[in-house]
Scaffold this active site. Sequence first.
Site, PDB file in Angstrom:
ATOM      1  N   HIS A 172       0.835  -1.147   0.137  1.00  0.00           N
ATOM      2  CA  HIS A 172      -0.111  -0.029  -0.215  1.00  0.00           C
ATOM      3  C   HIS A 172       0.883   1.225  -0.045  1.00  0.00           C
ATOM      4  CE1 HIS A 172      -3.617   2.525   0.906  1.00  0.00           C
ATOM      5  NE2 HIS A 172      -2.716   3.206   1.517  1.00  0.00           N
ATOM      6  N   CYS A 173       0.767   2.155  -0.900  1.00  0.00           N
ATOM      7  CA  CYS A 173       1.465   3.275  -1.068  1.00  0.00           C
ATOM      8  C   CYS A 173       0.981   4.532  -0.938  1.00  0.00           C
ATOM      9  CB  CYS A 173       2.279   3.297  -2.624  1.00  0.00           C
ATOM     10  SG  CYS A 173       3.384   4.680  -2.710  1.00  0.00           S
ATOM     11  N   PRO A 174       0.955   5.501   0.242  1.00  0.00           N
ATOM     12  CA  PRO A 174       0.222   6.405   0.570  1.00  0.00           C
ATOM     13  C   PRO A 174       0.686   7.436  -0.386  1.00  0.00           C
ATOM     14  CG  PRO A 174       2.155   6.074   2.110  1.00  0.00           C
ATOM     15  CD  PRO A 174       2.064   4.946   1.373  1.00  0.00           C
ATOM     16  N   LYS A 179      -3.085   4.450  -2.596  1.00  0.00           N
ATOM     17  CA  LYS A 179      -3.706   3.556  -3.172  1.00  0.00           C
ATOM     18  C   LYS A 179      -2.463   2.038  -2.872  1.00  0.00           C
ATOM     19  CE  LYS A 179      -5.694   3.529  -6.780  1.00  0.00           C
ATOM     20  NZ  LYS A 179      -6.514   3.767  -8.224  1.00  0.00           N
TER      21      LYS A 179
END
Length: 371
Positions: A172-174, A179
């Site tokens: 999960h990439c902030p 997303k």
Amino acid sequence: MSRLLSFTDHLQRSATGKHWRDDDSDDGSDERQSRWTRYFPLCILLVLMVAPHPSLLLVLVNHYLRTLHEPITFLVHLCVSYTLTFLSFASLIICVVRDPGPVCLENPAQDDGQISARDEIGLREALMGPPDEPDDGEITPLKWCRKCWAPKPERTHHCSLCGRCVLKMDHHCPWLGGKCVGHRTYPSFFHFITCITLFSAHVAYLAGTAFWWSFNNPASIFDEVTPLHELFLLCAGVIFGLVVGSFMIYHIYLISTNQTTLESLSPFLLLRFIPPLPSSLRLSDPPMEHELSYTQRRLVRNAHRAVKLYDLGWQENWAQVFGWRKSGGWVPRVLYGGASPGDGRNFPRNPRAQDMLQKLANALEIADKEA
Ligand SMILES: [Zn+2]
Ligand SMILES: [Zn+2]
């Protein structure tokens, strides 16, 4: 009973074609607020990507054009810089707007309210699973997500932050608008960090050479402000090049060994794949991480270093991400990373993995009896 009610709800959703993510609309203002919050890091990322360009233009014009009078060098640096910038934005847009890997109902038979043979296994497992078993939604031995209440294909994980399952979830990439990076966006993600690394290295190079020239020729510099911009670009290029570049090298290793970030950082995911253990053991089948003794945990970690479940050799591994064997298609790969081949649900296993998993199962069994 609640499990059965949820199951009924699942079938109703299947029959009506309603998608799981429709739940977002039920949350009202809270969801809107979290949506704005999650775009904040993306805004910072955009600012960081745009911030060096005024200094970059100033250095290119003042140093390479007005001081050195080298229009060819100026044009080369200008073209390289803005080509890499364009490519970075292209893959970033894909990462943000493209769904990373929806676990949608692709089987036409399911759309008619029927359950396929493969999903029957998941349903049966879900219904027979212990109802009070703690589930963090991240790692489960069942091929079923009890949060989405939907089948969970191989290498799929449920992201608690996104509230959904993602095919071949990497992480999960902030920074990408909160997303996940998954099967459908991983090539673009790798393309993005590669372009940022190359851009940083290029900016560091051109600013470094310009600053070195200004340092050695203080009487010939265009003005006293330009060396400061050169120094700023040099520092920013080195810092971002090292940070993002180390990230890129790590992903080169992951692609070469056919691992996702989750698989690389979670050795106990292996427990989902080991052969059935004797029922006389204290462990569940498959074993849960919290059931393992210290010795068994060490065995799993050692096996995780040795066993790469999907490693088919580096060429095949890279082909699984970028589809090198496809004829043509190089344009999207260069522009934004392209797309991984396959449906993101089925992945060939390393033929040596089963033997190593069997050895791990035997070692866990011996360690359990010795405990
Ligand atoms: Zn899920
Ligand atoms: Zn996520």
